[in-house]
Write an enzyme that holds these catalytic residues in place. Sequence first.
Site, PDB file in Angstrom:
ATOM      1  N   ARG A   1      -4.879  13.122  21.293  1.00  0.00           N
ATOM      2  CA  ARG A   1      -3.591  12.413  21.157  1.00  0.00           C
ATOM      3  C   ARG A   1      -3.673  11.365  20.049  1.00  0.00           C
ATOM      4  NH1 ARG A   1      -1.271  10.014  26.596  1.00  0.00           N
ATOM      5  NH2 ARG A   1      -2.882   8.443  26.267  1.00  0.00           N
TER       6      ARG A   1
ATOM      7  N   LYS B   1       1.184   7.200  20.596  1.00  0.00           N
ATOM      8  CA  LYS B   1       0.914   5.890  21.191  1.00  0.00           C
ATOM      9  C   LYS B   1       0.844   4.818  20.094  1.00  0.00           C
ATOM     10  CE  LYS B   1      -1.690   4.794  25.343  1.00  0.00           C
ATOM     11  NZ  LYS B   1      -0.587   4.303  26.137  1.00  0.00           N
TER      12      LYS B   1
ATOM     13  N   GLU C   1      11.136   7.687  30.489  1.00  0.00           N
ATOM     14  CA  GLU C   1       9.839   7.160  30.949  1.00  0.00           C
ATOM     15  C   GLU C   1      10.006   5.858  31.708  1.00  0.00           C
ATOM     16  OE1 GLU C   1       6.303   7.497  28.761  1.00  0.00           O
ATOM     17  OE2 GLU C   1       7.385   8.077  26.948  1.00  0.00           O
TER      18      GLU C   1
HETATM   19  N1  PLP Z   1       4.062   6.757  28.697  1.00  0.00           N
HETATM   20  C1  PLP Z   1       3.758   5.675  27.980  1.00  0.00           C
HETATM   21  C2  PLP Z   1       4.797   5.077  27.125  1.00  0.00           C
HETATM   22  C3  PLP Z   1       2.472   5.114  28.063  1.00  0.00           C
HETATM   23  O1  PLP Z   1       2.161   4.024  27.365  1.00  0.00           O
HETATM   24  C4  PLP Z   1       1.532   5.722  28.901  1.00  0.00           C
HETATM   25  C5  PLP Z   1       0.179   5.179  29.001  1.00  0.00           C
HETATM   26  O2  PLP Z   1      -0.723   5.611  28.391  1.00  0.00           O
HETATM   27  C6  PLP Z   1       1.881   6.877  29.600  1.00  0.00           C
HETATM   28  C7  PLP Z   1       3.163   7.364  29.483  1.00  0.00           C
HETATM   29  C8  PLP Z   1       0.885   7.608  30.458  1.00  0.00           C
HETATM   30  O3  PLP Z   1      -0.049   8.271  29.668  1.00  0.00           O
HETATM   31  P1  PLP Z   1      -1.526   8.530  30.198  1.00  0.00           P
HETATM   32  O4  PLP Z   1      -1.396   9.238  31.464  1.00  0.00           O
HETATM   33  O5  PLP Z   1      -2.165   9.325  29.136  1.00  0.00           O
HETATM   34  O6  PLP Z   1      -2.143   7.189  30.368  1.00  0.00           O
HETATM   35  C1  COI Z   2      -2.202   3.238  29.929  1.00  0.00           C
HETATM   36  O1  COI Z   2      -1.814   3.663  31.008  1.00  0.00           O
HETATM   37  O2  COI Z   2      -3.323   3.459  29.476  1.00  0.00           O
HETATM   38  C2  COI Z   2      -1.345   2.432  29.109  1.00  0.00           C
HETATM   39  O3  COI Z   2      -1.370   2.602  27.938  1.00  0.00           O
HETATM   40  C3  COI Z   2      -0.594   1.375  29.709  1.00  0.00           C
HETATM   41  C4  COI Z   2      -0.749   0.146  28.872  1.00  0.00           C
HETATM   42  C5  COI Z   2       0.370   0.002  27.922  1.00  0.00           C
HETATM   43  C6  COI Z   2      -0.989  -1.058  29.682  1.00  0.00           C
END
Ligand code: PLP
Ligand code: COI
Length: 366
Positions: free
Chosen positions: A110, A212, A248
Site C-alpha cells: 500500500r 495513506k 469511512e
Molecule cells: N481508513 C482510513 C482512512 C485509515 O486511516 C485506516 C487506518 O489505517 C483504515 C481505513 C484502516 O486500514 P488498516 O486496516 O489497513 O489499518
Molecule cells: C491505523 O489504523 O493504523 C491508522 O492509521 C489510524 C491512525 C490514523 C491513528
Amino acid sequence: MPGRGVGQPLKAEAHPCNATGVHGLLEDAEPSIDWDALTFSFKKTDRMYLATCGQDDEWQSGQMQDFTDLSMSPAAGVLNYGQGLFEGMKAQHAADGCIVLFRPEMNATRMQEGARRLGMPPVPERLFLDAVHTTVRENARWVPPIGKGALYVRPLLMGSGPILGVAPAPEYTFLVYVSPVGPYFKGGIRPISLKISDEFHRAAPGGSGGVKAIGNYAPGMIPSKMAKGEGYAEVIYLDAVHHRYVEEVGAANFFCVKDGVISTPELTGTILPGVTRASVIEIAGSRGFEVREESIDVEYALDADECFCAGTAAVVASIGSIEHDGRVAEYSGGEVGPITMELYKALTAIQQRRAPDDFGWTVVVE
Ligand code: PLP
Ligand code: COI
C-alpha cells in the site's frame, strides 16, 4: 548506540520463540509503564530506522539509530506541499511467546501504491519489511504483555529534500518508529456512537483518498473534534458526489450487517483499502457469511442490524448508534452485535495466535 546498517534479507519461515520474546532481546530493562493504563497515544521508544533516497531514485539500505528528532530544510517537500505517506501496523505478543506482525507485506504494497500516486520513489518491499522487523526487534521491550495492547509501528515516507516549485522533492526519507498503544476508542470494546457528517467529506474521486497520504488526515481533525465535542467517538463520511453513500469512519473502514449479510463500501478510489477490511472480508467468507462490497446507501446503514468499523488501530469496533440529520439509529440494543463479536474474536485470535492462523497472516519478528 552507534548506527547499525540493516538490509540483510529476512528468513520468512517462523521459528519457535521463547517466553520472553525475540531471541532474548526482552532481557533489557522493563520500561516503567503501566500496561493497564495504555491509551492510543505517542510514547517515545528506544530506536528508529531511517533511510534516504536521492535523485537517482535508488534507496540505500538504512540505519538503525536511537530515537531522535529530525532535522530538515524548511523548504522540504513534505513541510511545504504535504508530500508524505504513512503506514500503521501492530506488533503483538502472541500466545506462543513470539512477537508477531499482521500481514506487513500489505502495508508495504500500500505504501508503494501511495508513493506512485504522490510522485515518490516506492520503498522496496524487502527494505520496508526489514526496517519494520528491525525496529520492532530493537524496541522489543516496549511490546505490551499479551492482551494489554500492542506496539504500533509507524512507517513514514516523505519528500525531505528542499523544493520551492510544486513538484516532487529531490530527496526522500523513509523511517520507522514505534509506540506502545492501548485501545483506539475510549471504552475498549464498548460500542461507540458515531455521527454522519453532511458538512465535510474526506475524499473525492480522483483525489488521494485511496492512499495513506498524510494530507488526508488534517482536514478530518475539525470534523472529528466537533463530533467529539457533541459526545460522539468519531464521524462517518459520505461520498462527495452524491452525499449519500457511506465511505469511512475517520480512520477505519465501515461495515454493516443486515439479515445476516455483511456489507462494506466497495473500493472506488476514495476509500482506503484497509488491511483489516480485507482480512475481515476473508474471515467472514470463510465462516460462511455472504459478504458484499457495494455502495452502501446511508438509509441502508441506518436500517442495518449491526454496524462496526475495522482498522489496525480500531481493530473491530462495534458501533452502538449512528446519528444522521436528527435521526438516531441504534444497533443491537447498545450491546456488541453477535456477528461483530464473532468477527472481532476470530480476527484477534488469529492476530495473537490463539487460534490456528490458517491464512498464514502472522509473521514472527526476526
Ligand atoms: N481508513 C482510513 C482512512 C485509515 O486511516 C485506516 C487506518 O489505517 C483504515 C481505513 C484502516 O486500514 P488498516 O486496516 O489497513 O489499518
Ligand atoms: C491505523 O489504523 O493504523 C491508522 O492509521 C489510524 C491512525 C490514523 C491513528
